[in-house]
Design an enzyme around this catalytic site. Structure first.
Site, mmCIF file in Angstrom:
data_model
loop_
_atom_site.group_PDB
_atom_site.id
_atom_site.type_symbol
_atom_site.label_atom_id
_atom_site.label_comp_id
_atom_site.label_asym_id
_atom_site.label_seq_id
_atom_site.Cartn_x
_atom_site.Cartn_y
_atom_site.Cartn_z
ATOM 1 N N GLU A 93 108.708 -31.103 43.073
ATOM 2 C CA GLU A 93 108.425 -29.686 42.826
ATOM 3 C C GLU A 93 106.940 -29.340 42.675
ATOM 4 O OE1 GLU A 93 112.453 -29.886 40.347
ATOM 5 O OE2 GLU A 93 111.732 -28.062 41.210
ATOM 6 N N LYS B 289 106.490 -40.626 37.984
ATOM 7 C CA LYS B 289 106.661 -39.294 37.396
ATOM 8 C C LYS B 289 107.542 -38.364 38.245
ATOM 9 C CE LYS B 289 102.588 -38.766 34.481
ATOM 10 N NZ LYS B 289 101.403 -37.910 34.247
ATOM 11 N N GLY B 290 107.674 -38.651 39.519
ATOM 12 C CA GLY B 290 108.456 -37.751 40.381
ATOM 13 C C GLY B 290 107.594 -36.631 40.927
ATOM 14 N N GLY C 132 118.321 -27.937 49.860
ATOM 15 C CA GLY C 132 118.995 -27.329 48.716
ATOM 16 C C GLY C 132 118.005 -26.525 47.905
ATOM 17 N N PHE C 133 116.947 -27.203 47.494
ATOM 18 C CA PHE C 133 115.831 -26.564 46.771
ATOM 19 C C PHE C 133 116.297 -25.927 45.476
ATOM 20 C CE2 PHE C 133 115.364 -25.723 51.436
ATOM 21 C CZ PHE C 133 114.582 -26.822 51.708
ATOM 22 N N ALA D 168 113.992 -39.630 41.551
ATOM 23 C CA ALA D 168 113.262 -40.826 42.009
ATOM 24 C C ALA D 168 112.967 -41.737 40.825
ATOM 25 C CB ALA D 168 111.976 -40.420 42.721
ATOM 26 N N LEU E 194 105.829 -43.853 45.181
ATOM 27 C CA LEU E 194 106.670 -44.903 45.771
ATOM 28 C C LEU E 194 106.487 -44.998 47.273
ATOM 29 C CD1 LEU E 194 110.239 -44.810 44.214
ATOM 30 C CD2 LEU E 194 108.311 -46.293 43.665
#
Ligand code: MOS
Length: 742
Positions: free
Chosen positions: A708, A704-705, A245-246, A515, A634
């Site tokens: 990107e 933090k995820g 998807g981005f 996440a 994770l």
């Protein structure tokens, strides 16, 4: 406790994906399914004067041809079409009226018994236009750019560029060393493998089950109910898997509306898949011109940064992302100013594309910093260390954590940066000039409200459910990992249900926030399950946990056990048997921590080596090291894959990607993956990913995820390496080989 969290677990959906068992939006079949083919406008601006559906309708196997004059009713107010992510303006309404807003706009849907029939018949729809003059060239409208007012509150980047700090003009005039230049990023497209597609199943009771390619099933459900005046209980949206998807799937796309309109009109199930060329009219990374001025003293301390951006949007919506403000988070500078203007063109509205605003804004900023380092005769890493900011200068807040220094140090070490001869054209390998460049990356660490349901059965199996999507990032896997650890169960005992609008509430999957949001959501819900189990365990006669309090126990190995004495435990099965239940279900909503007194960001340091054929100018990116600080990781395997993908995309952004428009017609010329170049295997060499330690207490899991951050900084690192190799500074992407010759 952490058996799975932090380890390199392989994707739990991997086998389903490689064997074809995983079904995508265009793969759900029902008997009698109809197929839609989209007819698109061939002019960029004007109106449809007349349409003739006759020839198409007469074709054998064609069921109907929908147009703005022949379709079920649609709601007539902008608000109804505003999805969660709609920018200011008036959202595009597919098949709504005779007005043409961009070349490639959908104007009819041919519905037939087979997709082949629909596609041929679509070519028979006859259209007469009244054309108006269009403008699709950013450089033609540059002077007409409309400035966006600075944000009233600098903490909110969504409403305008940050406020001015100090006296930038005077500081620039007084600076000992200055660098000033303009940078250009063209329109780019996402090019996911999976085409946008929607299969609408018309159920016996008239309800719709919609399989849609989307990053947000609940966003799509809300939008469909708004636009077509449907009741939420009559529309269920599913997106179990997504072939990339981005950002292109954050907002609902037009094939969704067309498929739903056809299903309602015909009371039949309908599928609409767009073609690869049509994918190019669904949104894009906006082209932009950025102007940066930097002023420093001779010691390499920045005193002023000005960053202005002009970006492209459509005539009907003002798509804006904050390109300009990243320097205020990265580099100390007492004086700064930021301006942003929008140019409205006869194109569809841009949309988010991987690290929107950062991938592009940081390209300009980090190219400019490299140019300043050259002017100062200072090592580029050293310049960044001298200007390092330990707080967000827009708000004055410190960071919850910022291990960017470790990224610079570990990245430089792994790359061998110390061996660099700073003179351009000084390093070579036979006929190749070698260049080493670096840049910084930055992104936001966000968390949003989310609800998670967990059902635990007495045999020690758990199902975790949430309406979020897995857009390929590994959400299924990390959800299973976190659930397994929180409930003390083997990974194989966990099943994950996502991508269904009827599941507990989730934000769209994007912005690298899922996440963190969903993992912390699982932790909260797992606590509630543990509390239930403890209540049951304590009620067992002579319970080993009779006196245990909530914080004294932990779920491990299928048991509720005392933290102090592991011999004191009650198995999940025994606790449930005692309570006479065979399952425990909990659904909890988790709000993000209201930690507004600190800044939350991820960072990276990217080092790139290029080899440039001295004769031909051909550029190869032979090595990249990306050192990332993104809190707790994770899953080191899926996380590494995210960064690898980002680096590969950065190679494309730096050297290959550019959407070309024939401005005479306002039409995209390279709307296919043969002519819109993206990196292939031969373009990708040695990429090393490092995650530096970054303890963070902003949320329970310290996350933090990182979807990107992987792309941010890569294009600048490569552009800087090309300069180092050749002495040639290219400020307009992509760095095609002809630009090295001009
Ligand atoms: Mo991504 S641009 O947040 O889907």
């Amino acid at each position: 406790m952490a058996v799975y969290i932090g380890s390199a677990v392989s994707r739990i959906d991997g086998i389903a994906k490689v064997t074809g068992a995983a079904k995508y939006a265009a793969e759900f079949n029902v008997p009698g399914l109809l197929y839609g083919s989209v007819v698109t406008a061939t002019i960029a601006k004007g109106r449809i004067a007349r349409m003739d559906r006759g020839a198409a309708k007469r074709m054998k196997g064609v069921i109907d041809v929908l147009t703005h004059e022949h379709r079920p009713e649609m709601v007539d107010n902008d608000q109804a079409y505003k999805d969660f992510l709609a920018p200011d303006g008036s959202p595009f309404r597919p098949l709504y009226d005779e007005k043409i807003r961009f070349n490639g706009q959908p104007i009819a849907l041919v519905v037939a018994e087979t997709s082949e029939t629909a596609r041929i018949a679509a070519s028979l729809v006859w259209v007469e236009y009244e054309q108006e003059e269009h403008v699709t060239d950013l450089f033609n409208r540059r002077e007409a750019a409309i400035p966006i007012k600075p944000a009233a509150d600098s903490a909110d980047a969504s409403f305008g560029p940050p406020k001015t700090r100090g006296s930038p003009e005077q500081a620039l005039a007084a600076a000992g060393v200055r660098h000033e230049a303009e940078y250009y990023v063209p329109i780019e497209h996402h090019n996911p493998m999976e085409l946008f597609a929607t299969t609408v199943i018309y159920e016996a009771d008239g309800k719709l089950t919609v399989y849609d390619k989307t990053q947000g099933v609940q966003n799509v459900q809300g939008y469909l109910c708004g636009a077509l005046a449907l009741k939420p209980e009559d529309v269920r949206v599913m997106s179990p898997f997504m072939g990339g998807g981005f950002g292109s799937g954050l907002r609902p796309q037009y094939q969704l509306v067309l498929a739903a309109l056809a299903a309602l009109a015909l009371k039949r199930s309908v599928r609409v898949v767009v073609t690869r060329p049509q994918m190019y009219e669904l949104g894009y990374r906006p082209a932009m011109i950025q102007h940066i001025a930097l002023g420093a003293n001779a010691a390499g301390m920045l005193d002023v940064i000005t960053h202005d951006a002009i970006t492209v949007t459509s005539r009907y919506e003002g798509f804006y992302r904050q390109e300009t403000g990243w320097s205020g988070l990265l580099y100390r500078s007492a004086n700064a100013s930021y301006k942003h203007s929008l140019v409205h063109l006869d194109l569809p509205t841009p949309c988010d594309m991987r690290a929107p605003s950062a991938a592009t804004g940081v390209f300009a900023l980090e190219s400019a910093m490299d140019e300043l380092a050259v002017a100062l005769n200072l090592d580029p890493v050293e310049l960044r260390l001298r200007c390092y900011s330990d707080h967000d200068q827009h708000t004055g807040h410190p960071y919850s954590s910022k291990a960017l220094k470790e990224c610079y140090l570990q990245g430089a070490e792994a790359f061998g940066w110390a061996m660099r001869d700073s003179k351009p054209c000084s390093m070579r390998d036979g006929g190749d000039l070698i260049g080493w460049g670096m840049a910084t990356g930055i992104w936001e660490a966000l968390q949003f409200t989310i609800s998670v349901r967990i059902a635990l059965t007495a045999n020690g199996h758990a199902e975790v459910a949430c309406a979020t999507s897995d857009i390929g990032t590994g959400t299924y896997t990390i959800m299973a990992q976190v659930t397994a650890d929180m409930l003390g169960l083997p990974l194989d005992n966990i099943s994950v249900k996502i991508g269904d609008s009827s599941l507990p509430q989730s934000p769209v999957e994007g912005g690298s926030w899922i996440a963190t949001s969903v993992a912390n959501g699982i932790a909260t819900t797992a606590d509630a399950i543990r509390d239930d189990l403890l209540r049951l365990a304590r009620s067992i006669p002579n319970s080993p946990l009779a006196n245990a309090a909530r914080d004294d126990v932990v779920l491990v190995d299928g048991k509720l056990a005392s933290k102090r004495d592991p011999l004191l435990f009650v198995s999940i099965a025994d606790a449930m048997r005692q309570g006479g239940v065979d399952r425990i279900v909990q659904e909890k909503t988790t709000e993000p921590a209201q930690d507004h007194s600190r800044a939350h960001n991820t960072h990276s340091a990217v080092f790139a080596e290029v080899k440039v054929d001295e004769q031909l100018g051909v550029i190869r990116v032979t090595r990249v090291v990306s050192a990332v600080a993104a809190g707790r990781i994770l899953n080191t395997k899926t996380a590494t894959s995210q960064i690898l993908g980002g680096v590969v995309w950065g190679i494309g952004m730096a050297l290959q990607e550019e959407t070309l428009i024939d401005h005479r017609f306002g039409r995209i010329m390279n709307a296919n993956i043969a002519e819109y170049h993206v990196p292939v295997n031969a373009d990708v060499h040695d990429i090393k990913v490092i995650f530096v330690d970054e303890p963070d207490d902003s949320n329970r899991l310290g996350m933090k995820g990182l979807g990107e951050i992987g792309i941010v900084g890569v294009a600048a690192a490569i552009a800087n390496a090309v300069f180092h190799a050749t002495g040639k500074r290219v400020r307009d992407l992509p760095i095609a080989l002809d630009k090295l010759r001009r």
